[in-house]
Motif scaffolding. Sequence first.
Motif, mmCIF file in Angstrom:
data_model
loop_
_atom_site.group_PDB
_atom_site.id
_atom_site.type_symbol
_atom_site.label_atom_id
_atom_site.label_comp_id
_atom_site.label_asym_id
_atom_site.label_seq_id
_atom_site.Cartn_x
_atom_site.Cartn_y
_atom_site.Cartn_z
ATOM 1 N N LYS A 67 25.176 17.393 14.264
ATOM 2 C CA LYS A 67 24.870 18.832 13.598
ATOM 3 C C LYS A 67 23.269 18.782 13.356
ATOM 4 C CE LYS A 67 29.466 19.263 11.981
ATOM 5 N NZ LYS A 67 30.296 19.198 10.441
ATOM 6 N N ILE A 68 22.641 19.799 14.057
ATOM 7 C CA ILE A 68 21.394 19.817 14.036
ATOM 8 C C ILE A 68 20.964 21.254 13.023
ATOM 9 C CG2 ILE A 68 19.145 20.214 15.103
ATOM 10 C CD1 ILE A 68 20.477 17.637 15.908
ATOM 11 N N VAL A 69 19.861 20.808 12.202
ATOM 12 C CA VAL A 69 19.164 21.844 11.330
ATOM 13 C C VAL A 69 17.719 21.916 11.816
ATOM 14 C CG1 VAL A 69 18.154 22.466 9.034
ATOM 15 C CG2 VAL A 69 20.622 21.382 9.267
ATOM 16 N N THR A 70 17.274 23.079 12.241
ATOM 17 C CA THR A 70 15.928 23.279 12.894
ATOM 18 C C THR A 70 15.129 24.062 11.566
ATOM 19 O OG1 THR A 70 16.595 25.482 13.716
ATOM 20 C CG2 THR A 70 16.634 23.670 15.145
ATOM 21 N N TRP A 71 13.928 23.840 11.539
ATOM 22 C CA TRP A 71 13.069 24.110 10.574
ATOM 23 C C TRP A 71 11.750 24.770 11.104
ATOM 24 C CZ3 TRP A 71 8.262 22.024 10.171
ATOM 25 C CH2 TRP A 71 8.402 20.739 10.640
ATOM 26 N N THR A 72 11.368 25.790 10.610
ATOM 27 C CA THR A 72 9.948 26.458 11.015
ATOM 28 C C THR A 72 9.301 26.996 9.850
ATOM 29 O OG1 THR A 72 11.042 28.869 11.654
ATOM 30 C CG2 THR A 72 10.899 27.191 13.271
ATOM 31 N N PHE A 73 7.845 26.918 10.107
ATOM 32 C CA PHE A 73 7.100 27.556 9.161
ATOM 33 C C PHE A 73 6.008 28.245 9.448
ATOM 34 C CE2 PHE A 73 4.859 23.598 9.327
ATOM 35 C CZ PHE A 73 3.534 23.895 9.515
ATOM 36 N N LYS A 74 5.554 29.412 9.148
ATOM 37 C CA LYS A 74 4.321 30.040 9.538
ATOM 38 C C LYS A 74 3.435 30.525 8.276
ATOM 39 C CE LYS A 74 2.839 34.107 12.285
ATOM 40 N NZ LYS A 74 3.137 35.362 12.523
ATOM 41 N N GLY A 75 2.315 30.387 8.414
ATOM 42 C CA GLY A 75 1.352 30.883 7.417
ATOM 43 C C GLY A 75 0.891 32.245 7.700
ATOM 44 N N GLN A 76 0.792 33.086 6.813
ATOM 45 C CA GLN A 76 0.047 34.574 7.167
ATOM 46 C C GLN A 76 -0.176 35.292 5.823
ATOM 47 O OE1 GLN A 76 3.754 36.456 8.832
ATOM 48 N NE2 GLN A 76 3.638 37.800 7.090
ATOM 49 N N LEU A 77 -1.118 36.037 5.888
ATOM 50 C CA LEU A 77 -1.576 36.982 4.866
ATOM 51 C C LEU A 77 -0.714 38.029 4.417
ATOM 52 C CD1 LEU A 77 -5.478 37.840 5.512
ATOM 53 C CD2 LEU A 77 -4.588 36.373 3.759
ATOM 54 N N MET A 78 -0.239 37.940 3.078
ATOM 55 C CA MET A 78 0.733 39.009 2.632
ATOM 56 C C MET A 78 -0.232 39.636 1.518
ATOM 57 S SD MET A 78 4.011 37.159 2.522
ATOM 58 C CE MET A 78 5.071 36.662 3.926
ATOM 59 N N GLY A 79 -0.607 40.736 1.641
ATOM 60 C CA GLY A 79 -1.582 41.262 0.813
ATOM 61 C C GLY A 79 -2.968 40.645 0.700
ATOM 62 N N PHE A 80 -3.250 40.264 -0.339
ATOM 63 C CA PHE A 80 -4.489 39.258 -0.357
ATOM 64 C C PHE A 80 -4.315 37.720 -0.561
ATOM 65 C CE2 PHE A 80 -5.946 43.537 -1.612
ATOM 66 C CZ PHE A 80 -6.826 43.871 -0.699
ATOM 67 N N GLU A 81 -3.063 37.356 -0.524
ATOM 68 C CA GLU A 81 -2.801 36.033 -0.720
ATOM 69 C C GLU A 81 -2.221 35.175 0.688
ATOM 70 O OE1 GLU A 81 -0.905 34.901 -4.300
ATOM 71 O OE2 GLU A 81 -0.290 36.966 -4.482
ATOM 72 N N TRP A 82 -2.495 34.233 1.007
ATOM 73 C CA TRP A 82 -2.107 33.458 1.861
ATOM 74 C C TRP A 82 -0.665 32.784 1.534
ATOM 75 C CZ3 TRP A 82 -3.522 33.404 6.872
ATOM 76 C CH2 TRP A 82 -2.892 32.752 7.851
ATOM 77 N N LYS A 83 0.293 33.119 2.411
ATOM 78 C CA LYS A 83 1.781 32.654 2.188
ATOM 79 C C LYS A 83 2.169 32.000 3.354
ATOM 80 C CE LYS A 83 2.174 34.647 -2.111
ATOM 81 N NZ LYS A 83 2.930 34.493 -3.162
ATOM 82 N N TYR A 84 3.103 31.213 2.971
ATOM 83 C CA TYR A 84 4.098 30.591 3.927
ATOM 84 C C TYR A 84 5.437 30.920 4.271
ATOM 85 C CZ TYR A 84 0.046 27.340 4.540
ATOM 86 O OH TYR A 84 -1.213 27.061 5.015
ATOM 87 N N ILE A 85 6.089 31.095 5.161
ATOM 88 C CA ILE A 85 7.469 31.564 5.375
ATOM 89 C C ILE A 85 7.929 30.438 5.964
ATOM 90 C CG2 ILE A 85 8.995 33.182 6.691
ATOM 91 C CD1 ILE A 85 6.428 35.134 6.679
ATOM 92 N N GLY A 86 9.179 29.924 5.425
ATOM 93 C CA GLY A 86 9.756 28.814 5.830
ATOM 94 C C GLY A 86 11.280 29.181 6.138
ATOM 95 N N VAL A 87 11.760 28.967 7.513
ATOM 96 C CA VAL A 87 13.048 29.288 7.988
ATOM 97 C C VAL A 87 13.763 27.978 8.378
ATOM 98 C CG1 VAL A 87 14.417 30.691 9.677
ATOM 99 C CG2 VAL A 87 12.224 31.560 8.847
ATOM 100 N N CYS A 88 14.899 27.873 7.943
ATOM 101 C CA CYS A 88 15.993 26.776 8.376
ATOM 102 C C CYS A 88 17.190 27.334 8.901
ATOM 103 C CB CYS A 88 16.458 25.932 7.278
ATOM 104 S SG CYS A 88 14.882 24.999 6.568
ATOM 105 N N VAL A 89 17.674 26.869 10.004
ATOM 106 C CA VAL A 89 18.890 27.348 10.656
ATOM 107 C C VAL A 89 19.859 25.966 10.794
ATOM 108 C CG1 VAL A 89 19.891 28.226 12.542
ATOM 109 C CG2 VAL A 89 17.703 29.186 11.586
ATOM 110 N N ASP A 90 20.980 26.099 10.427
ATOM 111 C CA ASP A 90 22.101 24.998 10.777
ATOM 112 C C ASP A 90 22.720 25.557 12.151
ATOM 113 O OD1 ASP A 90 23.838 22.608 10.068
ATOM 114 O OD2 ASP A 90 25.302 24.332 10.216
ATOM 115 N N LYS A 91 22.454 24.828 13.166
ATOM 116 C CA LYS A 91 22.823 25.199 14.423
ATOM 117 C C LYS A 91 24.574 25.167 14.587
ATOM 118 C CE LYS A 91 19.030 25.843 16.438
ATOM 119 N NZ LYS A 91 18.689 27.305 16.779
ATOM 120 N N SER A 92 25.149 24.401 13.873
ATOM 121 C CA SER A 92 26.692 24.175 13.930
ATOM 122 C C SER A 92 27.139 25.643 13.316
ATOM 123 C CB SER A 92 27.139 23.050 13.491
ATOM 124 O OG SER A 92 27.036 22.883 11.957
#
Length: 90
Positions: A32-57
């Motif tokens: 059973k695989i869990v994938t994860w991704t992250f991406k940094g981006q400006l949100m307003g005037f702050e730099w934030k990271y969005i993390g996403v995890c998906v359980d493939k099963s």
Amino acid sequence: MDKFGNFLKSAEDVANALGTSGSGQIDRGDGKIVTWTFKGQLMGFEWKYIGVCVDKSTGETTTAIKQSKGGAIEHSMRDLFQRLAARKAL
């Protein structure tokens, strides 16, 4: 595009060049695989990271927005495993 729009585009280009996005996967057992991704981006005037995890099963997906890429992944992963535990899908 105005100066502010140019700035945002330039900041995004620099961030992408610095490696502010990434992905990977972990095997949580029995193939059973869990994938994860992250991406940094400006949100307003702050730099934030969005993390996403998906359980493939199960298809369960979680998202977290934090000030660090590690925090975004960690919180998203923790939320995912809490949801899987609640569903008795671990």
